[in-house]
Write an enzyme that holds these catalytic residues in place. Sequence first.
Site, short mmCIF file in Angstrom:
data_model
loop_
_atom_site.label_atom_id
_atom_site.label_comp_id
_atom_site.label_asym_id
_atom_site.label_seq_id
_atom_site.Cartn_x
_atom_site.Cartn_y
_atom_site.Cartn_z
N ASN A 276 -70.93 -17.70 -12.11
CA ASN A 276 -72.14 -17.91 -12.89
C ASN A 276 -73.08 -18.92 -12.26
O ASN A 276 -74.27 -18.96 -12.58
CB ASN A 276 -71.77 -18.36 -14.30
N ASN A 301 -65.22 -10.50 -20.14
CA ASN A 301 -66.59 -10.32 -20.63
C ASN A 301 -66.73 -9.08 -21.53
O ASN A 301 -65.79 -8.31 -21.72
CB ASN A 301 -67.56 -10.26 -19.46
N CYS A 363 -68.92 -20.19 -23.66
CA CYS A 363 -68.67 -19.18 -22.64
C CYS A 363 -69.93 -19.16 -21.80
O CYS A 363 -70.32 -20.19 -21.28
CB CYS A 363 -68.33 -17.84 -23.26
N ASP A 365 -73.21 -17.59 -22.90
CA ASP A 365 -74.30 -17.85 -23.82
C ASP A 365 -73.85 -18.46 -25.14
O ASP A 365 -74.65 -18.93 -25.93
CB ASP A 365 -75.08 -16.56 -24.09
N GLY A 366 -72.54 -18.37 -25.39
CA GLY A 366 -72.03 -18.98 -26.60
C GLY A 366 -72.28 -18.16 -27.84
O GLY A 366 -72.40 -18.71 -28.94
N TRP A 367 -72.37 -16.84 -27.70
CA TRP A 367 -72.53 -16.05 -28.92
C TRP A 367 -71.50 -14.92 -29.03
O TRP A 367 -71.53 -14.16 -29.98
CB TRP A 367 -73.96 -15.53 -29.08
N ARG A 369 -67.70 -14.71 -27.02
CA ARG A 369 -66.36 -15.30 -26.98
C ARG A 369 -66.30 -16.60 -27.74
O ARG A 369 -65.32 -16.92 -28.41
CB ARG A 369 -65.97 -15.52 -25.52
N LYS A 405 -75.25 -11.33 -31.27
CA LYS A 405 -76.30 -10.32 -31.22
C LYS A 405 -75.82 -8.98 -31.78
O LYS A 405 -75.58 -8.03 -31.03
CB LYS A 405 -76.78 -10.15 -29.79
N ARG A 409 -75.11 -5.60 -29.73
CA ARG A 409 -73.70 -5.26 -29.55
C ARG A 409 -73.33 -3.95 -30.24
O ARG A 409 -72.48 -3.21 -29.78
CB ARG A 409 -72.80 -6.39 -30.05
#
Lengths: 591, 717
Positions: A276, A301, A363, A365-367, A369, A405, A409
């Site tokens: 990353n 991921n 992780c 973006d933190g939304w 995992r 999201k 998703r």
Amino acid sequence: MKLSHFLNNSSGQNSDLLLFKFIHLSENAAFLTDKDVIYMCPFNGPVKGRVYITNYRLYLRSVENDPVLVLNVPLGVISRIEKMGGASSRGENSYGLDITCKDMRNLRFALKQEGHSRRDIFEVLTKYAFPQSHNLLFFAFANEEKFSENGWMVYNPMSEYRRQGLPNERWRVTFINEHYGLCDTYPSLLVVPYNATDDDLKKVAAFRSRNRIPVLSWIHPETQAVIMRCSQPLVGMGGKRNKDDERYLDIIREANGQISKLTIYDARPNVNAVANKATGGGYEGEDAYPNAELFFLDIHNIHVMRESLKKLKDIVYPNVEESHWLSSLESTHWLEHIKLVLTGAIQVADKVSSGRSSVVVHCSDGWDRTAQLTSLAMLMLDSYYRTIEGFEVLVQKEWISFGHKFASRIGHGDKNHADADRSPIFLQFIDCVWQMSKQFPTAFEFNEQFLITILDHLYSCRFGTFLYNSESVREKEKVTEKTLSLWSLINSEKSKYTNPFYTKELNRALYPVASMRHLELWVNYYIRWNPRIRQQQPNPVEQRYMELLALRDDYIRRLEELQITNNSKITNSSASSASPSQMMSQVQTHF
Amino acid sequence: HVQLNSVQSILTNVNNLEGELLLCEASTVYKYIQEDGSNRGTYGKLVCTNFKIAFLDDNSASDDNEPQFENKIVGENDITLQCVDQIYGVYDEKKKLLTGQLRKYPEKLIIYCKDLRVFHFCLRYTKEEEVKRIVSGIVHHSQTPKLLKRLFLFSYASAAPNNTDGRNQTVMFETLEDWRGELERTKGNAKYKAVTTNEGYRVSEKLPLYFVVPICVSEESILKYEGRGIPIWCWSCHNGAALLKMSAFPKEQDDSSSQMQKAFLDGIYKTISKPPYELLKTDDLSSSLPSLQDIQTAYTKFKQLFLIDNSTDFWATDVKWFSLLESTNWLEIIRRVLKKAIEVVECLERQHTNVLLIEESATDLCCVISSLVQVMMDSYSRTKSGFQSLIQKEWVIGGHGFLDRCNHLHRSDKEEAPVFLLLLNCVWQLVQQYPPAFEFTETYLTVLSDSLYVPIFSTFFFNSQHQKDTNMSGESLNTQSSPFRFLTVWDWSVQFDPKAQAFLNNPLYADKPKPDKSHRKTARFKHQRQLSLPLTQTKSSTKRGFFREETDHLIKNILGKRIGKFINSSDEPPNSFREFYDSWHSKPVDYHGLLLPCIDGPEIKVWAQRYLRWIPEAQLHGGGTIATAANILDLMEEVQSLQVKMDEEHSQAISGDLHSVPVLRNSARLSSLFPFALLQRQSIKPALPTSTWKDLEDEDDLVNRDDEFVDLSGDIL
């Protein structure tokens, strides 16, 4: 045509329609079309039936079968509609539609080649299954159902933080994000260290992916250790540092008077975190954060998870893999991913509880995992979240308000079925919860039906709950004003979702065993369309236990009555109620 | 070589049984507590008696952890000699299997038990002399060949002549009346008779004293080949079709005698295929099911997955758990056996044919299949006494060679095969799929499987009724030679006090509704439902056409063979099994009617209670099925105490507090070990996998991607 209108005018042949349980979708449920089709049932072969399509669902009723076969599919679950066969197709039943659903099933309908029956159905379905792609509103905005409870009242961030004893002298509530100016994917109300100013927060935001700064999710009532969530730091290839971010994490560490290091859990595998850096992300390096310990949790991921579920579907639908079931299951890696998510959450929970140390979870973006880890850890540590209402709050808080999201998703109302943004992250979370409830059958107030209902309406678009990607968009779309909440449905009929074995236990940390020996495939969800997999509904043990509960309550009532009668010295009490032995025999036959 | 005289005094602190003798002992033995993988443990004395190996904790004085489910015969740290599976010695960190004579003595002793417990004893602090004696003693008494009469069973029976009549309602099938009763119960007496031909074991030592055959079978034919080639009755179905078993002729070298045997068999088949007997189907189980050798191999691999030394082992095997499980083949064998049983059920129930199971001795797979068929079809077999009677009928009296199959005497490994365990594993699948249909619990099955290794009951320690009868007389030990009186395992009070026995009974068992006038309609409906099962049969027969059926019939009669075989039977619709199975599963379950197990892959599970209960890493603290069970038991107790109060109120007695609830089980202390033990560990530290990830070989490109590809480096420049 309005459904009610249609029903009034319906001739005898269509009187079946009256049997529809068109849940109180009210007058607004526009009736769109009906056609004679052959449903290519993967289990029973071709089934002649009539299909009805409304703006909410596809409903099929067989005409010859006994017992009657019924399909009831909210259009929201449809992921893809394909035409099969052309005008020149010869084979029997080779002309029609092939529908892929988001809930682990496919539907095939064979149609007559004459007329335009397929074109009509295809157009109507495409339009109403994918309203976003046709500039239409979600069904949720048309739904006029009435419920006795208002689910939008379930979650109030302020009262949830108050329940946790916040704010206190070390943690404060900030309104810096009131108009989503700091971070457009975060909720408006955030809890941050008392010693960090709003100015500090802004500086930190510059160093965190999508401005998702570390904020408090949960505080341990005794150790005062906290669970913080955020996105990755923008370290990049050059190994950038940011003094404000470093200081901010140190403030977090100090907030519970902790001398030891702060623990950072990076949900990703080590290599991915390193990779990353190439795109400007990364992780907290040792040099920059000497007071922090970093652990990678090796969770993969969203793409890996999507592929894994696809493989799982391949071995359970339409037919369950006959031979080598276990190795086939293993090769999907689905349970292995579940194991890793649970293992990560256990580590987080244990660190906060017995390690008495604050943790930061992120992780990329933190939304995704991150939401899985924080919410599962909270479920392990705080028994409130194991109640029906508490779980609703948990989902509302850690998932909906913190910008998981859902729209991307799940792809609500979007025809682009191959979108790489789609991934079953929330399903995976619910599966983890199911695994926990399976391992601890008395610890959760809700039952399996509760979890399945949540998943069904994750796709159905009947409620506003899971629509859109973030709170800021939801506010713009006026979701709470114009749609209903899923929790309205559930809370109006709580008994249906209640686990009779639930035994209230306060403040006991619940650690599942993240071992393959205990993890199971959730058959009642993933293989529920297969009639060969027996679903004993209602669960016989549950049912009998409830009968026993009723018997106990009956005894208590009768006993109270008896005592009153006895106390008032009325001697001929035996005349008024049956003798206990008599009752017992009634009970036995009743069983 | 063992001194027997200095003994009795030391035995005072051993919870010894009558007839139990101390053989050797060693002190300052260190027993590791397995729970946390640390080297924690306790010192104590390791003793070996003619009954068991036991560890006596030095500070066992007051243990508040008294389990509610204490076994009165075998304690927590007791291992009966027959329960020892394998013994390993550890020499310089290396494990070595100990079997016979030892030259060097190990520092550590690991004992693997057949009930899947694992004990680690450290001998480093023990005197060398004692180490030698205890290690060779344990190995000798538990691992080397033994004479039947040296089983503790005989010492116990002669020392403790018991007078308990533990039969409760279990039918033992030792008398002619028992068999006649069973015939009457199943309404088989019109076509079958109980015979006394084997009195004095004139026919065969392998056959029971009394058994049941078709009425038309003569005494001479029974005697002719020692009972081989004779259909022996197991059970009759409500529609009159019967389940039979037969021991086959061994392969003869001599052509003429095999011709004679063939002729004999043809004659038998002819007689029992004529009306009033139903059509006959035969099934040679030795060719349609896995062999005993396969079963033994599979189980040996399977159990190894649960005999775990330490935490590292546990997590290392966890990664590949499902494929390891599959590679043992044990669950697949369970599935095949259940499937076979359903096939037999289909013939009896839907096709109304008699089914004759054939096997060389008719005492192994025949027992498994016939028992399963009865459990599925006869709700009486799902009660406790009914199930016990079934085990007596098919297994104990039926002549299953428990002694050889369990290898209790260590005579020959070749004979060993966990056939009875296979049955219990299959029944467990049914119990977990349909809990309300059984009067007993999974704990009952687990305890029953444990009892296989407790040599104070005669039930599982003989090969046949004949062997038991001939060893009954106590000639060898005492001069006065009164016959031994053995205990039966069905007397559960020998092992458990009443409170513990509560765990064996299923409180949610759906009791059979008593016939009631108002219920008559539903009863008839139920009957119709059973009859309506062959729904699809009419369909298929019209397809086959009237003529075809007629000719089939004709051909069969001309050939004198109204016999079909499962294998290569061309006249059977290929999907009749699937149709039957699916049609049953599409209807609601009647817990007192026919019960078919689900046999799809995901439905066949590992019997967690039996196999995982002793593994510390697998413990669910405050969870597992036992958490629900404990809740149910609590509620039952509460209801019962309320009933008592009601009675008191009625009799106007002074009553106490209205809402006083019985002491709740502290469910936080319960784990999957429960009811077998309580956790020693006080702190709850979650078990964390030590080795977790393996490569996702084929998905490398996906693995390396990020969730959403966005170049973040631009944002901050």
